[in-house]
Design a protein around this motif. Structure first.
Motif, short mmCIF file in Angstrom:
data_model
loop_
_atom_site.label_atom_id
_atom_site.label_comp_id
_atom_site.label_asym_id
_atom_site.label_seq_id
_atom_site.Cartn_x
_atom_site.Cartn_y
_atom_site.Cartn_z
N GLY A 50 0.87 -1.15 -0.07
CA GLY A 50 0.03 -0.11 -0.02
C GLY A 50 1.07 1.14 0.08
O GLY A 50 1.68 1.29 -0.79
N ASP A 51 0.74 2.09 0.93
CA ASP A 51 1.35 3.51 1.10
C ASP A 51 2.65 3.11 1.77
O ASP A 51 3.36 3.94 2.26
N GLU A 52 2.75 2.10 2.58
CA GLU A 52 3.87 1.57 3.64
C GLU A 52 5.01 0.90 2.94
O GLU A 52 4.99 0.03 2.10
N LEU A 53 6.33 1.38 3.09
CA LEU A 53 7.51 0.88 2.65
C LEU A 53 8.33 0.31 3.84
O LEU A 53 8.47 0.69 4.89
N ASN A 54 8.74 -1.17 3.70
CA ASN A 54 9.44 -1.81 4.39
C ASN A 54 10.49 -1.84 3.81
O ASN A 54 10.66 -2.82 2.89
N LEU A 55 11.76 -1.82 4.54
CA LEU A 55 12.99 -1.80 3.88
C LEU A 55 13.87 -2.44 4.85
O LEU A 55 14.20 -2.08 5.87
N ARG A 56 14.99 -3.45 4.63
CA ARG A 56 16.10 -3.82 5.34
C ARG A 56 17.34 -3.88 4.55
O ARG A 56 17.54 -4.39 3.41
N VAL A 57 18.25 -3.43 4.98
CA VAL A 57 19.61 -3.31 4.32
C VAL A 57 20.59 -4.04 5.26
O VAL A 57 20.86 -3.58 6.39
N ASP A 58 21.22 -4.95 4.39
CA ASP A 58 22.05 -5.85 5.41
C ASP A 58 23.41 -5.57 5.43
O ASP A 58 24.42 -6.20 4.98
N PRO B 195 25.56 -6.52 11.24
CA PRO B 195 25.02 -5.12 10.92
C PRO B 195 23.93 -5.28 9.85
O PRO B 195 23.80 -5.66 8.79
N ARG B 196 22.97 -4.32 10.20
CA ARG B 196 21.75 -4.16 9.29
C ARG B 196 20.90 -3.12 9.85
O ARG B 196 20.85 -2.35 10.88
N ILE B 197 20.10 -2.49 8.90
CA ILE B 197 19.24 -1.40 9.23
C ILE B 197 17.95 -1.66 8.64
O ILE B 197 17.56 -2.25 7.42
N SER B 198 16.85 -1.67 9.40
CA SER B 198 15.43 -1.80 8.79
C SER B 198 14.66 -0.28 9.00
O SER B 198 14.68 0.28 9.89
N VAL B 199 13.99 -0.41 7.91
CA VAL B 199 13.61 1.06 7.88
C VAL B 199 11.70 0.65 7.46
O VAL B 199 11.57 -0.02 6.56
N THR B 200 11.06 1.37 8.13
CA THR B 200 9.38 1.58 7.86
C THR B 200 9.16 2.97 7.80
O THR B 200 9.32 3.68 8.58
N ALA B 201 8.57 3.34 6.45
CA ALA B 201 7.98 4.43 6.36
C ALA B 201 6.52 4.62 5.82
O ALA B 201 6.24 3.77 5.08
N ARG B 202 5.83 5.13 6.57
CA ARG B 202 4.11 5.16 6.26
C ARG B 202 3.67 6.66 6.62
O ARG B 202 4.11 7.23 7.42
N PRO B 203 2.50 6.82 5.70
CA PRO B 203 1.77 7.98 6.23
C PRO B 203 1.37 8.07 7.46
O PRO B 203 0.93 6.78 8.08
N MET B 204 1.23 9.26 8.29
CA MET B 204 0.82 9.29 9.57
C MET B 204 -0.78 9.15 9.53
O MET B 204 -1.25 9.84 8.86
N LYS B 205 -1.07 8.35 10.73
CA LYS B 205 -2.34 8.44 11.20
C LYS B 205 -2.62 9.58 12.24
O LYS B 205 -1.84 9.87 12.74
N GLU B 206 -3.84 10.08 11.98
CA GLU B 206 -4.19 11.17 13.15
C GLU B 206 -4.01 10.70 14.69
O GLU B 206 -4.44 9.58 14.89
#
Length: 112
Positions: free
Chosen positions: A3-11, A94-105
């Motif tokens: 949907g509008d949510e991005l989930n990313l893992r950088v290893d 070493p890894r970075i996990s990122v979640t970016a999503r539209p804010m809910k009120e």
């Protein structure tokens, strides 16, 4: 993307923020060619996992690199990020996990 949510893992993690930023930016340019950034408020959660033997990254430098890489792909401008949570933990690699999503009120109730 879900949907509008991005989930990313950088290893991988590097202490060289410029190199990290260019690697993530290049990934987005190649993998998300059709992605169109959206307007509105966003929340971004970043988890930095590091092995005990690796050097430590400054959370602010990693966050800046990630936000810069997401700009133009997920959202138009970093000023759209209204909530940012960055956590550093010890892990297996070493890894970075990122979640970016539209804010809910979010409503904060005051005590009566």
């Amino acid at each position: 993307m879900s949907g509008d949510e991005l989930n990313l893992r950088v290893d991988a993690v590097t202490t060289q923020t410029r190199r990290f930023k260019s690697l993530i930016g290049e990934f987005f340019r190649l993998e998300f060619k059709r992605a169109r950034p959206k307007w509105g408020p966003y929340e971004v959660c970043i988890e930095i996992e590091r092995a005990s033997a690796t050097s430590s990254q400054d959370v602010d430098n990693v966050a800046k690199a990630v936000l810069d890489a997401l700009t133009g792909v997920v959202f138009h401008d970093g000023s759209q990020v209204e909530r940012l949570l960055v956590t550093k933990i010890e892990g297996e690699r070493p890894r970075i996990s990122v979640t970016a999503r539209p804010m809910k009120e979010v409503r904060i109730l005051e005590d009566a």
